[in-house]
Design a protein around this motif. Structure first.
Motif, mmCIF file in Angstrom:
data_model
loop_
_atom_site.group_PDB
_atom_site.id
_atom_site.type_symbol
_atom_site.label_atom_id
_atom_site.label_comp_id
_atom_site.label_asym_id
_atom_site.label_seq_id
_atom_site.Cartn_x
_atom_site.Cartn_y
_atom_site.Cartn_z
ATOM 1 N N LEU A 158 1.061 4.338 -2.779
ATOM 2 C CA LEU A 158 0.984 5.765 -2.455
ATOM 3 C C LEU A 158 2.194 6.509 -3.021
ATOM 4 C CD1 LEU A 158 -0.261 5.684 1.262
ATOM 5 C CD2 LEU A 158 -1.608 6.214 -0.790
ATOM 6 N N ILE A 190 -6.127 10.394 -4.256
ATOM 7 C CA ILE A 190 -5.033 10.045 -3.343
ATOM 8 C C ILE A 190 -5.517 10.056 -1.902
ATOM 9 C CG2 ILE A 190 -2.871 10.931 -2.368
ATOM 10 C CD1 ILE A 190 -1.887 11.420 -5.155
ATOM 11 N N ILE A 247 0.771 8.779 7.208
ATOM 12 C CA ILE A 247 -0.377 8.936 6.305
ATOM 13 C C ILE A 247 -1.274 10.078 6.766
ATOM 14 C CG2 ILE A 247 -2.510 7.826 5.516
ATOM 15 C CD1 ILE A 247 -0.848 5.197 5.368
ATOM 16 N N MET A 294 -5.241 6.999 0.671
ATOM 17 C CA MET A 294 -4.589 7.156 1.978
ATOM 18 C C MET A 294 -5.497 6.661 3.101
ATOM 19 S SD MET A 294 -2.693 10.823 1.752
ATOM 20 C CE MET A 294 -1.208 11.058 0.802
ATOM 21 N N ARG A 314 0.826 -1.217 0.000
ATOM 22 C CA ARG A 314 0.000 0.000 0.000
ATOM 23 C C ARG A 314 0.853 1.256 0.000
ATOM 24 N NH1 ARG A 314 -5.610 -0.081 -0.229
ATOM 25 N NH2 ARG A 314 -6.140 -2.258 -0.498
ATOM 26 N N ASP A 347 1.732 6.884 -6.795
ATOM 27 C CA ASP A 347 0.783 7.961 -7.086
ATOM 28 C C ASP A 347 1.397 9.329 -6.807
ATOM 29 O OD1 ASP A 347 -1.372 6.559 -8.134
ATOM 30 O OD2 ASP A 347 -2.330 6.272 -6.176
#
Length: 177
Positions: free
Chosen positions: A36, A128, A151, A132, A32, A39
Motif C-alpha cells: 500500500l 488502491i 486502512i 485496501m 500488505r 502504491d
C-alpha cells in the motif's frame, strides 16, 4: 571522547518490536502495508506530475484539486509505514523497492490530456481501494484492528478522490474541456 561504533552485519540490532500478534501475522500484514505504501508513493508522484502538467480551460480547478489530492496521499504514507514498524517488521528502503512492490504503473508520457489524467488517476484510486479492502480482510483474519482502522480512514479518502476525479472527468470532453 565517546566513540559510537557501527555494528556489522552480524551485530545488527533486531527491528522486532514486541507484539501479541504472531510472527506470521506481522510478516503478512507488513507485506500488505508495504505494498500500500509503494502504491501510495507511485500515486503521489503521478498525481503531482499531473498537477504540474495539467493544461486547458479547467487548469485552475484541476491544478488545485490534484494538489490537494497529492498532499492527502503523501500524508497517508508515514502512518502506514510506521504501522509496519510497530508490527516489528521493516518497511520500504528504496525507490527500486517501491517500484518493485507497487501495482500501479508510472506515467512517463510527454503529454497527457486533462481528461486522460483524470481517468488514469480515477482508475488508480479504484485499484488502491481494492488493495485496501484486501489488506483489511487480512487485518480481520489476524484481529489487527489498529491496521484495519488506518486502512478504513485511507479507504474513505481514496473513495472521495475517486468520486471527485469521476465527476471532473465526466464534465470534461476527451480534450479535457
Amino acid at each position: 571522547m565517546t566513540h559510537v561504533s557501527q555494528s556489522s552485519d552480524t551485530e545488527r540490532v533486531s527491528l522486532n518490536t514486541p507484539s501479541d500478534l504472531s510472527d506470521e501475522a506481522t510478516a503478512l500484514l507488513a507485506e500488505r502495508i508495504n505494498r500500500l505504501v509503494a502504491d501510495a508513493y507511485v500515486l503521489y508522484l503521478k498525481t503531482k506530475n499531473f498537477h504540474w502538467h495539467v493544461s486547458g480551460p479547467n487548469f485552475r480547478d484541476f491544478h488545485e484539486m490534484l494538489d490537494e489530492q497529492s498532499e492527502q496521499i503523501l500524508e497517508s504514507i508515514d502512518p502506514l509505514a510506521e504501522r509496519a514498524r510497530k508490527l516489528g517488521q521493516p518497511t520500504l528502503h528504496s525507490l527500486s523497492e517501491i517500484l518493485r512492490l507497487a501495482s500501479l504503473g508510472e506515467n512517463e508520457k510527454d503529454f497527457v490530456s486533462p481528461y486522460e489524467m483524470l481517468v488514469e488517476l480515477m482508475n488508480d484510486n479504484v485499484a488502491i481501494a481494492k488493495a485496501m479492502r484486501e489488506a483489511h480482510g487480512i487485518c480481520d483474519d489476524w484481529d489487527d484492528v489498529a491496521t484495519a482502522s488506518l486502512i478504513e480512514q485511507y479507504l474513505d479518502e481514496t473513495e472521495k478522490r475517486t468520486w471527485f476525479l469521476f465527476e471532473a472527468a465526466r464534465a470534461a470532453d476527451a480534450g479535457g474541456h
